[in-house]
Design an enzyme around this catalytic site. Structure first.
Site, PDB file in Angstrom:
ATOM      1  N   SER A 125       0.829  -1.206   0.000  1.00  0.00           N
ATOM      2  CA  SER A 125       0.000   0.000   0.000  1.00  0.00           C
ATOM      3  C   SER A 125       0.863   1.256   0.000  1.00  0.00           C
ATOM      4  CB  SER A 125      -0.862  -0.024   1.258  1.00  0.00           C
ATOM      5  OG  SER A 125      -1.446   1.232   1.483  1.00  0.00           O
ATOM      6  N   TYR A 150      -2.268  -1.218  10.865  1.00  0.00           N
ATOM      7  CA  TYR A 150      -2.477  -1.709   9.493  1.00  0.00           C
ATOM      8  C   TYR A 150      -1.265  -1.376   8.631  1.00  0.00           C
ATOM      9  CZ  TYR A 150      -3.904  -1.645   4.600  1.00  0.00           C
ATOM     10  OH  TYR A 150      -3.938  -1.829   3.235  1.00  0.00           O
ATOM     11  N   LYS A 154       1.867  -3.800   6.638  1.00  0.00           N
ATOM     12  CA  LYS A 154       2.329  -3.758   5.242  1.00  0.00           C
ATOM     13  C   LYS A 154       3.859  -3.572   5.186  1.00  0.00           C
ATOM     14  CE  LYS A 154      -1.593  -4.488   3.350  1.00  0.00           C
ATOM     15  NZ  LYS A 154      -1.866  -5.800   2.769  1.00  0.00           N
ATOM     16  N   ASN A 200     -13.974   4.397   3.166  1.00  0.00           N
ATOM     17  CA  ASN A 200     -13.310   4.994   2.006  1.00  0.00           C
ATOM     18  C   ASN A 200     -14.266   5.891   1.220  1.00  0.00           C
ATOM     19  OD1 ASN A 200     -11.781   1.917   2.027  1.00  0.00           O
ATOM     20  ND2 ASN A 200     -10.562   3.782   2.151  1.00  0.00           N
ATOM     21  N   ARG A 232      -5.179  12.743  -3.783  1.00  0.00           N
ATOM     22  CA  ARG A 232      -4.888  11.315  -3.851  1.00  0.00           C
ATOM     23  C   ARG A 232      -4.744  10.894  -5.307  1.00  0.00           C
ATOM     24  NH1 ARG A 232      -4.519  12.255   0.705  1.00  0.00           N
ATOM     25  NH2 ARG A 232      -5.358  11.208   2.536  1.00  0.00           N
ATOM     26  N   GLY A 298      -5.098  11.082  11.018  1.00  0.00           N
ATOM     27  CA  GLY A 298      -4.263  10.136  10.267  1.00  0.00           C
ATOM     28  C   GLY A 298      -4.206  10.396   8.781  1.00  0.00           C
TER      29      GLY A 298
HETATM   30  P1  NAD Z   1     -11.121  -6.919   0.973  1.00  0.00           P
HETATM   31  O1  NAD Z   1     -11.352  -6.913   2.435  1.00  0.00           O
HETATM   32  O2  NAD Z   1     -12.256  -6.636   0.070  1.00  0.00           O
HETATM   33  O3  NAD Z   1     -10.478  -8.312   0.536  1.00  0.00           O
HETATM   34  C1  NAD Z   1      -9.671  -9.083   1.380  1.00  0.00           C
HETATM   35  C2  NAD Z   1     -10.199 -10.508   1.346  1.00  0.00           C
HETATM   36  O4  NAD Z   1      -9.352 -11.303   2.160  1.00  0.00           O
HETATM   37  C3  NAD Z   1     -11.623 -10.633   1.894  1.00  0.00           C
HETATM   38  O5  NAD Z   1     -12.399 -11.398   0.993  1.00  0.00           O
HETATM   39  C4  NAD Z   1     -11.436 -11.357   3.221  1.00  0.00           C
HETATM   40  O6  NAD Z   1     -12.553 -12.190   3.529  1.00  0.00           O
HETATM   41  C5  NAD Z   1     -10.160 -12.146   2.970  1.00  0.00           C
HETATM   42  N1  NAD Z   1      -9.343 -12.451   4.150  1.00  0.00           N
HETATM   43  C6  NAD Z   1      -8.890 -11.609   5.102  1.00  0.00           C
HETATM   44  N2  NAD Z   1      -8.145 -12.284   6.003  1.00  0.00           N
HETATM   45  C7  NAD Z   1      -8.124 -13.577   5.593  1.00  0.00           C
HETATM   46  C8  NAD Z   1      -7.525 -14.755   6.084  1.00  0.00           C
HETATM   47  N3  NAD Z   1      -6.807 -14.773   7.201  1.00  0.00           N
HETATM   48  N4  NAD Z   1      -7.698 -15.913   5.403  1.00  0.00           N
HETATM   49  C9  NAD Z   1      -8.448 -15.935   4.268  1.00  0.00           C
HETATM   50  N5  NAD Z   1      -9.045 -14.861   3.758  1.00  0.00           N
HETATM   51  C10 NAD Z   1      -8.886 -13.691   4.410  1.00  0.00           C
HETATM   52  O7  NAD Z   1      -9.915  -5.908   0.694  1.00  0.00           O
HETATM   53  P2  NAD Z   1      -9.346  -5.353  -0.675  1.00  0.00           P
HETATM   54  O8  NAD Z   1      -9.676  -3.917  -0.762  1.00  0.00           O
HETATM   55  O9  NAD Z   1      -9.692  -6.253  -1.785  1.00  0.00           O
HETATM   56  O10 NAD Z   1      -7.788  -5.428  -0.378  1.00  0.00           O
HETATM   57  C11 NAD Z   1      -7.006  -6.527  -0.788  1.00  0.00           C
HETATM   58  C12 NAD Z   1      -5.581  -6.328  -0.328  1.00  0.00           C
HETATM   59  O11 NAD Z   1      -5.093  -5.101  -0.867  1.00  0.00           O
HETATM   60  C13 NAD Z   1      -5.402  -6.230   1.181  1.00  0.00           C
HETATM   61  O12 NAD Z   1      -4.186  -6.855   1.522  1.00  0.00           O
HETATM   62  C14 NAD Z   1      -5.329  -4.739   1.410  1.00  0.00           C
HETATM   63  O13 NAD Z   1      -4.607  -4.430   2.577  1.00  0.00           O
HETATM   64  C15 NAD Z   1      -4.570  -4.284   0.190  1.00  0.00           C
HETATM   65  N6  NAD Z   1      -4.793  -2.872  -0.164  1.00  0.00           N
HETATM   66  C16 NAD Z   1      -6.048  -2.436  -0.449  1.00  0.00           C
HETATM   67  C17 NAD Z   1      -6.238  -1.100  -0.792  1.00  0.00           C
HETATM   68  C18 NAD Z   1      -7.603  -0.573  -1.140  1.00  0.00           C
HETATM   69  O14 NAD Z   1      -7.734   0.632  -1.395  1.00  0.00           O
HETATM   70  N7  NAD Z   1      -8.649  -1.387  -1.180  1.00  0.00           N
HETATM   71  C19 NAD Z   1      -5.155  -0.229  -0.851  1.00  0.00           C
HETATM   72  C20 NAD Z   1      -3.876  -0.707  -0.553  1.00  0.00           C
HETATM   73  C21 NAD Z   1      -3.706  -2.055  -0.225  1.00  0.00           C
HETATM   74  C1  UD1 Z   2      -7.177   4.901   3.203  1.00  0.00           C
HETATM   75  C2  UD1 Z   2      -6.178   4.503   4.234  1.00  0.00           C
HETATM   76  C3  UD1 Z   2      -5.059   3.714   3.566  1.00  0.00           C
HETATM   77  C4  UD1 Z   2      -5.649   2.484   2.870  1.00  0.00           C
HETATM   78  C5  UD1 Z   2      -6.734   2.926   1.894  1.00  0.00           C
HETATM   79  C6  UD1 Z   2      -7.461   1.753   1.303  1.00  0.00           C
HETATM   80  C7  UD1 Z   2      -6.298   6.172   6.017  1.00  0.00           C
HETATM   81  C8  UD1 Z   2      -5.605   7.324   6.683  1.00  0.00           C
HETATM   82  N1  UD1 Z   2      -5.677   5.695   4.918  1.00  0.00           N
HETATM   83  O1  UD1 Z   2      -6.523   5.727   2.241  1.00  0.00           O
HETATM   84  O2  UD1 Z   2      -4.096   3.305   4.499  1.00  0.00           O
HETATM   85  O3  UD1 Z   2      -4.644   1.765   2.172  1.00  0.00           O
HETATM   86  O4  UD1 Z   2      -7.705   3.757   2.571  1.00  0.00           O
HETATM   87  O5  UD1 Z   2      -8.200   1.050   2.262  1.00  0.00           O
HETATM   88  O6  UD1 Z   2      -7.349   5.713   6.453  1.00  0.00           O
HETATM   89  N2  UD1 Z   2     -12.762  11.239   2.600  1.00  0.00           N
HETATM   90  C9  UD1 Z   2     -13.767  12.140   2.904  1.00  0.00           C
HETATM   91  N3  UD1 Z   2     -14.959  11.656   3.364  1.00  0.00           N
HETATM   92  C10 UD1 Z   2     -15.185  10.309   3.536  1.00  0.00           C
HETATM   93  C11 UD1 Z   2     -14.156   9.403   3.209  1.00  0.00           C
HETATM   94  C12 UD1 Z   2     -12.947   9.898   2.755  1.00  0.00           C
HETATM   95  O7  UD1 Z   2     -13.610  13.355   2.778  1.00  0.00           O
HETATM   96  O8  UD1 Z   2     -16.286   9.939   3.980  1.00  0.00           O
HETATM   97  C13 UD1 Z   2     -11.494  11.747   2.074  1.00  0.00           C
HETATM   98  C14 UD1 Z   2     -10.303  11.425   2.953  1.00  0.00           C
HETATM   99  O9  UD1 Z   2     -10.121  12.439   3.925  1.00  0.00           O
HETATM  100  C15 UD1 Z   2      -9.166  11.406   1.912  1.00  0.00           C
HETATM  101  C16 UD1 Z   2      -9.860  10.925   0.636  1.00  0.00           C
HETATM  102  O10 UD1 Z   2     -11.244  11.127   0.843  1.00  0.00           O
HETATM  103  O11 UD1 Z   2      -8.688  12.696   1.701  1.00  0.00           O
HETATM  104  C17 UD1 Z   2      -9.610   9.469   0.338  1.00  0.00           C
HETATM  105  O12 UD1 Z   2      -9.944   8.708   1.497  1.00  0.00           O
HETATM  106  P1  UD1 Z   2      -9.967   7.112   1.488  1.00  0.00           P
HETATM  107  O13 UD1 Z   2     -10.802   6.625   0.358  1.00  0.00           O
HETATM  108  O14 UD1 Z   2     -10.325   6.669   2.864  1.00  0.00           O
HETATM  109  O15 UD1 Z   2      -8.473   6.724   1.118  1.00  0.00           O
HETATM  110  P2  UD1 Z   2      -7.085   7.104   1.832  1.00  0.00           P
HETATM  111  O16 UD1 Z   2      -7.303   7.939   3.045  1.00  0.00           O
HETATM  112  O17 UD1 Z   2      -6.191   7.676   0.786  1.00  0.00           O
END
Ligand code: NAD
Ligand code: UD1
Length: 343
Positions: A125, A150, A154, A200, A232, A298
């Site tokens: 991430s 979290y 990573k 998010n 972002r 944060g």
């Molecule tokens: P998500 O929660 O939708 O998907 C994660 C999946 O992993 C889920 O289906 C959950 O049931 C499964 N899971 C969690 N722990 C498990 C375990 N111990 N055994 C088996 N299954 C398990 O999340 P996502 O948004 O798809 O994220 C996927 C990966 O990407 C994660 O590692 C997350 O940290 C990373 N990531 C996501 C974002 C984002 O914006 N979504 C950003 C940066 C990194």
């Molecule tokens: C967040 C996490 C990041 C994680 C990523 C995906 C934090 C500080 N960072 O990123 O570690 O990898 O999600 O899960 O939580 N916002 C609003 N109103 C809302 C929601 C968000 O204004 O209701 C704003 C936030 O302040 C930010 C932007 O939207 O400026 C994006 O937020 P978000 O989608 O949560 O992503 P990150 O904060 O970049």
């Protein structure tokens, strides 16, 4: 090639399973459903047009995981998504986060070693960069101390994989550092399924538009950015899914003894929260009411990436625009309104 996808029913995992199948790979899913729904599996088989084995297994369960590998001796690569990902929750339940995210990674690495599986793509991430001094961030931008458990999982996971790769020249691995993936599959058959109130931005926006949650609160408009809201690097989740396919292609051809590769994945364009709102309104025709609220603890002011390495190393670049991603997210949200437990 058989590819084991942990967390393959989750948001990014499900889109990657489809992309892998489209590219000719045979995905096998392991997921414990802690943050996903079993019915996504049938949809993935429909989208992929093929059977996709699915095991409801917790990746921290070494024996159960080893059994999956034993049943699929042709697995040559693993994409490891399985993790807990809610930043705020991780500060309240840090041990759960370390146990799940690092326990699952260790079990995956051990199983891979036992079964001589040589390719790993890991979900990292942008959070590892913290609040960067210089923008855009490249892969050589210094990492900062994690601001949440979290984020710490990573950073630690990257270190663990780097050490495992160093000790085992047959293991080739890539940590993809995702910026802000958003959107849903253009078919609107799969997308993000947040449990409870979304944290998010984009799922909150689509739920606010459908009336599931109150109006959008924009967290802070006094940042030192052009319109006062944070910047972002948003990009389409299907483009992110494709990056995983290209990462496997790359690692399959890579030499033994390659160190862990770190690759930023993002559009490389800074976009403010207000710009996301405006793009959403234009793409969907929906009014999307919002109001300003205090800053969220944060949050960093601005982060976006230089994605040149993804282009040069993997041949990756985003195909979709932010407007596409927001329209697809809205279409997906509407299908949830029509049918809460879809077949
Ligand atoms: P998500 O929660 O939708 O998907 C994660 C999946 O992993 C889920 O289906 C959950 O049931 C499964 N899971 C969690 N722990 C498990 C375990 N111990 N055994 C088996 N299954 C398990 O999340 P996502 O948004 O798809 O994220 C996927 C990966 O990407 C994660 O590692 C997350 O940290 C990373 N990531 C996501 C974002 C984002 O914006 N979504 C950003 C940066 C990194
Ligand atoms: C967040 C996490 C990041 C994680 C990523 C995906 C934090 C500080 N960072 O990123 O570690 O990898 O999600 O899960 O939580 N916002 C609003 N109103 C809302 C929601 C968000 O204004 O209701 C704003 C936030 O302040 C930010 C932007 O939207 O400026 C994006 O937020 P978000 O989608 O949560 O992503 P990150 O904060 O970049």
């Amino acid at each position: 090639m058989d590819v084991l996808v942990t967390g393959g029913l989750g948001y990014i995992g499900s889109h990657t399973v489809v992309a892998l199948a489209e590219a000719g790979y045979s995905p096998i899913i392991v997921d414990n459903l802690c943050n996903s729904q079993a019915w996504i599996h049938a949809r993935l088989e429909q989208l992929a047009g093929q059977a996709i084995p699915f095991y409801r297994v917790d990746c921290t369960d070494r024996l159960a995981l080893a059994q999956v590998f034993e049943q699929h001796p042709n697995v040559q690569a693993v994409v490891h998504f399985a993790a807990l990902k809610a930043v705020g929750e991780s500060t309240r339940h840090p041990l759960e986060y370390y146990q799940n995210n690092l326990g699952s990674l260790l079990a995956v690495l051990q199983a891979m070693q036992q079964q001589h599986v040589g390719i790993l793509v890991f979900s990292s991430s942008a959070t590892v960069y913290g609040e960067p001094e210089k923008l855009p961030v490249t892969e050589t931008t210094p990492l900062q101390a994690p601001t949440s458990p979290y984020g710490a999982t990573k950073a630690m996971a990257e270190r663990i994989i780097a050490d495992a790769v160093q000790a085992n020249p047959q293991l080739r691995a890539m940590a993809l550092r995702y910026f802000n993936p958003v959107g849903a599959h253009p078919s609107a058959r799969i997308g993000e399924l947040p449990q409870g109130t979304p944290n998010n931005l984009v799922p909150y926006m689509t739920q606010a538009t459908r009336g599931v949650v109150p109006d959008l609160k924009i967290f802070g408009h006094d940042y030192a950015t052009p319109d006062g809201t944070p910047l972002r690097d948003y990009f389409h989740v299907v483009d992110l899914a494709c990056a995983h396919v290209l990462a496997i292609d790359y690692l399959a051809k890579a030499r033994e003894g390659l160190p862990l590769q770190f690759v930023n994945v993002g559009a490389g364009t800074p976009v403010s929260v207000l710009q996301v709102v405006e793009t959403f309104r234009q793409a969907t025709g929906q009014p999307l009411p919002y109001r300003f609220a205090p800053r969220r603890a944060g949050d960093v002011e601005a982060i976006w990436c230089d994605a040149t390495l993804a282009k040069n190393l993997l041949g990756w670049q985003p195909e979709y625009t932010l407007a596409d991603a927001l329209l697809h997210a809205w279409k997906w949200e509407q299908t949830l309104g029509e049918q809460e437990i879809p077949a």
